[in-house]
Motif scaffolding. Structure first.
Motif, PDB file in Angstrom:
ATOM      1  N   PRO A 117     -90.635 -74.921  28.107  1.00 20.22           N
ATOM      2  CA  PRO A 117     -90.931 -76.119  27.315  1.00 20.22           C
ATOM      3  C   PRO A 117     -89.669 -76.829  26.822  1.00 20.22           C
ATOM      4  O   PRO A 117     -89.606 -78.059  26.827  1.00 20.22           O
ATOM      5  CB  PRO A 117     -91.779 -75.579  26.164  1.00 20.22           C
ATOM      6  CG  PRO A 117     -92.510 -74.414  26.778  1.00 20.22           C
ATOM      7  CD  PRO A 117     -91.470 -73.783  27.682  1.00 20.22           C
ATOM      8  N   ASP A 118     -88.635 -76.079  26.420  1.00 19.06           N
ATOM      9  CA  ASP A 118     -87.383 -76.719  25.989  1.00 19.06           C
ATOM     10  C   ASP A 118     -86.748 -77.513  27.127  1.00 19.06           C
ATOM     11  O   ASP A 118     -86.202 -78.600  26.906  1.00 19.06           O
ATOM     12  CB  ASP A 118     -86.384 -75.684  25.466  1.00 19.06           C
ATOM     13  CG  ASP A 118     -86.687 -75.239  24.049  1.00 19.06           C
ATOM     14  OD1 ASP A 118     -87.220 -76.047  23.264  1.00 19.06           O
ATOM     15  OD2 ASP A 118     -86.383 -74.073  23.732  1.00 19.06           O
TER      16      ASP A 118
ATOM     17  N   CYS B 135     -86.057 -81.670  27.174  1.00 20.09           N
ATOM     18  CA  CYS B 135     -84.799 -82.338  27.523  1.00 20.09           C
ATOM     19  C   CYS B 135     -85.018 -83.386  28.606  1.00 20.09           C
ATOM     20  O   CYS B 135     -84.497 -84.506  28.514  1.00 20.09           O
ATOM     21  CB  CYS B 135     -83.762 -81.317  27.987  1.00 20.09           C
ATOM     22  SG  CYS B 135     -83.134 -80.241  26.683  1.00 20.09           S
ATOM     23  N   LEU B 136     -85.796 -83.043  29.625  1.00 20.44           N
ATOM     24  CA  LEU B 136     -86.061 -84.012  30.693  1.00 20.44           C
ATOM     25  C   LEU B 136     -86.812 -85.233  30.170  1.00 20.44           C
ATOM     26  O   LEU B 136     -86.486 -86.372  30.529  1.00 20.44           O
ATOM     27  CB  LEU B 136     -86.867 -83.350  31.820  1.00 20.44           C
ATOM     28  CG  LEU B 136     -86.125 -82.334  32.667  1.00 20.44           C
ATOM     29  CD1 LEU B 136     -87.079 -81.671  33.655  1.00 20.44           C
ATOM     30  CD2 LEU B 136     -84.954 -82.977  33.397  1.00 20.44           C
ATOM     31  N   PHE B 137     -87.812 -85.014  29.324  1.00 20.10           N
ATOM     32  CA  PHE B 137     -88.583 -86.143  28.796  1.00 20.10           C
ATOM     33  C   PHE B 137     -87.741 -87.005  27.854  1.00 20.10           C
ATOM     34  O   PHE B 137     -87.871 -88.229  27.859  1.00 20.10           O
ATOM     35  CB  PHE B 137     -89.861 -85.663  28.099  1.00 20.10           C
ATOM     36  CG  PHE B 137     -90.918 -85.212  29.054  1.00 20.10           C
ATOM     37  CD1 PHE B 137     -91.369 -86.054  30.052  1.00 20.10           C
ATOM     38  CD2 PHE B 137     -91.457 -83.947  28.960  1.00 20.10           C
ATOM     39  CE1 PHE B 137     -92.349 -85.649  30.957  1.00 20.10           C
ATOM     40  CE2 PHE B 137     -92.440 -83.528  29.848  1.00 20.10           C
ATOM     41  CZ  PHE B 137     -92.883 -84.383  30.850  1.00 20.10           C
ATOM     42  N   MET B 138     -86.895 -86.388  27.053  1.00 17.67           N
ATOM     43  CA  MET B 138     -86.050 -87.192  26.158  1.00 17.67           C
ATOM     44  C   MET B 138     -85.085 -88.054  26.967  1.00 17.67           C
ATOM     45  O   MET B 138     -84.852 -89.217  26.634  1.00 17.67           O
ATOM     46  CB  MET B 138     -85.324 -86.304  25.157  1.00 17.67           C
ATOM     47  CG  MET B 138     -86.298 -85.762  24.103  1.00 17.67           C
ATOM     48  SD  MET B 138     -85.515 -84.991  22.700  1.00 17.67           S
ATOM     49  CE  MET B 138     -84.663 -86.352  21.949  1.00 17.67           C
TER      50      MET B 138
ATOM     51  N   PHE C 205     -77.564 -88.572  25.420  1.00 21.57           N
ATOM     52  CA  PHE C 205     -76.995 -87.248  25.252  1.00 21.57           C
ATOM     53  C   PHE C 205     -75.683 -87.202  26.032  1.00 21.57           C
ATOM     54  O   PHE C 205     -75.374 -88.127  26.790  1.00 21.57           O
ATOM     55  CB  PHE C 205     -77.954 -86.152  25.730  1.00 21.57           C
ATOM     56  CG  PHE C 205     -78.234 -86.217  27.206  1.00 21.57           C
ATOM     57  CD1 PHE C 205     -77.528 -85.421  28.086  1.00 21.57           C
ATOM     58  CD2 PHE C 205     -79.188 -87.079  27.714  1.00 21.57           C
ATOM     59  CE1 PHE C 205     -77.775 -85.493  29.450  1.00 21.57           C
ATOM     60  CE2 PHE C 205     -79.439 -87.153  29.075  1.00 21.57           C
ATOM     61  CZ  PHE C 205     -78.727 -86.362  29.943  1.00 21.57           C
ATOM     62  N   THR C 206     -74.936 -86.160  25.831  1.00 27.84           N
ATOM     63  CA  THR C 206     -73.696 -85.951  26.586  1.00 27.84           C
ATOM     64  C   THR C 206     -73.707 -84.543  27.163  1.00 27.84           C
ATOM     65  O   THR C 206     -74.484 -83.687  26.739  1.00 27.84           O
ATOM     66  CB  THR C 206     -72.451 -86.117  25.682  1.00 27.84           C
ATOM     67  OG1 THR C 206     -72.516 -85.161  24.627  1.00 27.84           O
ATOM     68  CG2 THR C 206     -72.366 -87.514  25.103  1.00 27.84           C
TER      69      THR C 206
ATOM     70  N   PHE D 233     -80.040 -83.440  22.175  1.00 24.42           N
ATOM     71  CA  PHE D 233     -81.497 -83.430  22.305  1.00 24.42           C
ATOM     72  C   PHE D 233     -82.149 -82.910  21.030  1.00 24.42           C
ATOM     73  O   PHE D 233     -82.697 -81.829  20.982  1.00 24.42           O
ATOM     74  CB  PHE D 233     -81.933 -82.570  23.498  1.00 24.42           C
ATOM     75  CG  PHE D 233     -81.677 -83.215  24.824  1.00 24.42           C
ATOM     76  CD1 PHE D 233     -82.320 -84.384  25.164  1.00 24.42           C
ATOM     77  CD2 PHE D 233     -80.797 -82.674  25.716  1.00 24.42           C
ATOM     78  CE1 PHE D 233     -82.096 -84.990  26.387  1.00 24.42           C
ATOM     79  CE2 PHE D 233     -80.561 -83.263  26.942  1.00 24.42           C
ATOM     80  CZ  PHE D 233     -81.213 -84.427  27.268  1.00 24.42           C
ATOM     81  N   LYS D 234     -82.076 -83.690  19.962  1.00 26.69           N
ATOM     82  CA  LYS D 234     -82.663 -83.314  18.680  1.00 26.69           C
ATOM     83  C   LYS D 234     -83.838 -84.246  18.385  1.00 26.69           C
ATOM     84  O   LYS D 234     -83.667 -85.302  17.795  1.00 26.69           O
ATOM     85  CB  LYS D 234     -81.630 -83.401  17.555  1.00 26.69           C
ATOM     86  CG  LYS D 234     -80.470 -82.433  17.671  1.00 26.69           C
ATOM     87  CD  LYS D 234     -80.877 -81.022  17.373  1.00 26.69           C
ATOM     88  CE  LYS D 234     -81.155 -80.877  15.911  1.00 26.69           C
ATOM     89  NZ  LYS D 234     -81.567 -79.560  15.526  1.00 26.69           N
ATOM     90  N   SER D 235     -85.024 -83.854  18.796  1.00 30.63           N
ATOM     91  CA  SER D 235     -86.189 -84.707  18.552  1.00 30.63           C
ATOM     92  C   SER D 235     -86.512 -84.817  17.061  1.00 30.63           C
ATOM     93  O   SER D 235     -87.160 -85.768  16.633  1.00 30.63           O
ATOM     94  CB  SER D 235     -87.409 -84.190  19.329  1.00 30.63           C
ATOM     95  OG  SER D 235     -87.721 -82.864  18.933  1.00 30.63           O
TER      96      SER D 235
END
Length: 128
Positions: A65-66, A70-73, A80-81, A96-98
């Motif tokens: 899920p993590d 990341c892919l969806f964000m 992101f870098t 990636f901090k939702s």
């Protein structure tokens, strides 16, 4: 007042309290007015949806899920870098901090997950 005060602007009374704090604040204090962050309900919905996608394995992808988050964000346009790993091997995505997303941004992320999952036949356990 040195510990700080947070007021959610929901009524004239809360706005009056905010104005009063501004009026009594000493010189050099900081006022920060900002949009609210995502809600717990939005966060719960996102993780339920990402779990559905992870179990469905669209395009044969078997990710945690993590990893899907990341892919969806990234797909939703959140920046992101990449930084080299501490052991000198590989790279790590940073940013990636939702939890830092505003409500509207989080809604965009959820819509991105819906679009992808619906296009790939994911069965949603979470209501639309």
């Amino acid at each position: 007042m040195s510990a700080g005060q947070t007021i959610v602007l929901r009524s004239e009374a809360s706005r009056a309290a905010g104005r009063q704090l501004v009026d009594i604040a000493p010189p050099g204090f900081i006022l920060n007015v900002k949009e609210p962050k995502r809600t717990d309900e939005q966060n719960d919905k996102m993780w339920a949806m990402i779990g559905d996608v992870s179990r469905a394995k669209p395009e044969g992808r078997s990710l945690t899920p993590d990893g899907w988050k990341c892919l969806f964000m990234a797909k939703a346009g959140f920046k992101f870098t990449w930084e080299p790993g501490l052991d000198g091997e590989g790279v790590v995505p940073i940013g990636f901090k939702s939890s830092r997303l505003r409500k509207a941004e989080f809604s965009d992320l959820i819509e991105c997950i819906y679009e992808y999952g619906s296009r790939h036949g994911v069965q949603w356990t979470e209501a639309a």
